[in-house]
Design an enzyme around this catalytic site. Structure first.
Site, short mmCIF file in Angstrom:
data_model
loop_
_atom_site.label_atom_id
_atom_site.label_comp_id
_atom_site.label_asym_id
_atom_site.label_seq_id
_atom_site.Cartn_x
_atom_site.Cartn_y
_atom_site.Cartn_z
N GLY A 11 0.79 -1.22 0.00
CA GLY A 11 0.00 0.00 0.00
C GLY A 11 0.82 1.28 0.00
O GLY A 11 0.35 2.33 0.44
N SER A 12 2.05 1.21 -0.51
CA SER A 12 2.90 2.43 -0.50
C SER A 12 2.29 3.52 -1.37
O SER A 12 2.37 4.70 -1.03
CB SER A 12 4.33 2.11 -0.95
OG SER A 12 4.37 1.85 -2.34
N MET A 89 -4.42 -6.46 -6.91
CA MET A 89 -3.98 -7.48 -7.85
C MET A 89 -5.12 -8.34 -8.40
O MET A 89 -4.94 -9.51 -8.68
CB MET A 89 -2.93 -8.38 -7.18
CG MET A 89 -1.71 -7.63 -6.68
SD MET A 89 -1.06 -6.45 -7.88
CE MET A 89 -0.06 -7.50 -8.85
N ARG A 90 -6.30 -7.74 -8.52
CA ARG A 90 -7.40 -8.48 -9.15
C ARG A 90 -7.93 -7.67 -10.33
O ARG A 90 -7.91 -6.45 -10.31
CB ARG A 90 -8.55 -8.68 -8.16
CG ARG A 90 -8.35 -9.85 -7.25
CD ARG A 90 -9.52 -10.08 -6.32
NE ARG A 90 -9.05 -10.92 -5.24
CZ ARG A 90 -8.98 -12.25 -5.35
NH1 ARG A 90 -9.43 -12.86 -6.41
NH2 ARG A 90 -8.48 -12.95 -4.35
N LEU A 92 -11.03 -6.27 -12.45
CA LEU A 92 -12.43 -5.92 -12.17
C LEU A 92 -13.29 -6.45 -13.31
O LEU A 92 -12.90 -6.44 -14.46
CB LEU A 92 -12.57 -4.39 -12.06
CG LEU A 92 -11.63 -3.67 -11.09
CD1 LEU A 92 -11.95 -2.18 -11.09
CD2 LEU A 92 -11.71 -4.25 -9.70
N ASN A 106 -5.84 3.54 -12.04
CA ASN A 106 -4.92 2.47 -11.66
C ASN A 106 -3.50 2.93 -11.94
O ASN A 106 -3.26 3.74 -12.85
CB ASN A 106 -5.20 1.20 -12.45
CG ASN A 106 -4.26 0.05 -12.06
OD1 ASN A 106 -4.08 -0.23 -10.88
ND2 ASN A 106 -3.65 -0.58 -13.05
N HIS A 108 0.23 1.42 -12.95
CA HIS A 108 0.88 0.23 -13.48
C HIS A 108 2.38 0.51 -13.58
O HIS A 108 2.76 1.57 -14.11
CB HIS A 108 0.30 -0.13 -14.85
CG HIS A 108 0.95 -1.32 -15.48
ND1 HIS A 108 0.69 -2.62 -15.07
CD2 HIS A 108 1.86 -1.42 -16.47
CE1 HIS A 108 1.42 -3.45 -15.80
NE2 HIS A 108 2.14 -2.75 -16.64
C1 GRF Z 1 3.71 -1.09 -7.41
O1 GRF Z 1 4.78 -1.35 -8.29
C2 GRF Z 1 2.50 -0.75 -8.23
O2 GRF Z 1 2.82 -0.14 -9.46
C3 GRF Z 1 1.90 -2.10 -8.48
O3 GRF Z 1 2.05 -2.78 -7.25
C4 GRF Z 1 3.32 -2.39 -6.69
C5 GRF Z 1 3.20 -2.25 -5.20
O4 GRF Z 1 2.38 -1.16 -4.94
N1 GRF Z 1 0.53 -1.97 -8.90
P1 GRF Z 1 2.04 -0.69 -3.42
O5 GRF Z 1 3.37 -0.54 -2.69
O6 GRF Z 1 1.20 -1.79 -2.81
O7 GRF Z 1 1.32 0.60 -3.61
#
Ligand code: GRF
Length: 202
Positions: A11-12, A89-90, A92, A106, A108
């Site tokens: 979730g960064s 990571m799903r 929709l 989103n 990517h």
């Molecule tokens: C990131 O590289 C993002 O682009 C991808 O998932 C990775 C982790 O994202 N969708 P986060 O740290 O969970 O926001």
């Protein structure tokens, strides 16, 4: 503007959106964080911001449909203006997308249309790319192919491992996503006829 953020992992990106939204002048606020993974590290980070979290473990539901139905029910209750997928990571379903078309963003970790899908950093290195980066885009039926809002690039350096490149791309993701959210929340960019349209001076 009311934002619901979706996460599956650390979730960064959601944290950076929450930090941006904490500025009273920022035109959006995260009203809830949803996750399909009870173990998502981002859930505790959201709670630290005082943001309500909702977890929908896939195993609690008999089908993909029932899983998404439960998510859509709660999402409806949140009355979001904007849905931000941030490391979610799903895919929709068409039902979900048509319900919120033009309001789902989103991020990517590649310069789309290059390297849609997974494992983008390894693929970029193996392809001999000299630049890499991220794309914030509107979500449409196809995976990673909606109209783009913001892109940010970084160099690929000799000897980079996928982890090195992922870390470098993440630093620009953390700037690109808040910028894209602000532009959209301010109405400076919107999706029209399947394209991202800049309204007035971007
Ligand atoms: C990131 O590289 C993002 O682009 C991808 O998932 C990775 C982790 O994202 N969708 P986060 O740290 O969970 O926001």
């Amino acid at each position: 503007k009311r934002v619901v953020a979706f996460i599956s992992g650390s979730g960064s990106n959601m944290v950076r959106l929450a930090e941006a939204c904490a500025d009273p002048d920022f035109p959006a606020e995260i009203v809830a964080v949803f996750s399909d993974k009870p173990e998502a590290g981002g859930l505790t980070k959201a709670e630290a911001f005082g943001i309500p979290t909702f977890v929908f473990p896939r195993k609690n539901y008999t089908s993909k449909d029932a899983h998404e139905e439960a998510i859509l029910d709660e999402l409806e209750r949140q009355q979001p203006d904007i849905v931000c997928l941030a490391g979610y990571m799903r895919l929709l379903s068409g039902r979900f997308i048509s319900r919120y078309e033009g309001k789902i963003l989103n991020i990517h970790p590649s310069l789309l249309p290059l390297f849609p899908g997974l494992d983008t950093h390894r693929r970029a290195i193996e392809a001999g790319m000299k630049i890499a980066g991220c794309t914030v885009h509107f979500v449409t039926e196809g995976m990673d192919e909606g109209p783009q809002i913001v892109q940010a690039a970084v160099p690929v350096l000799a000897g980079d491992t996928p982890a090195d490149l992922a870390a470098r791309v993440l630093t620009v993701e953390h700037r690109a996503y808040p910028l894209a959210l602000r532009l959209f929340a301010e109405g400076k960019v919107r999706m029209e006829d399947g394209r991202a349209v800049v309204v007035g001076a971007a």
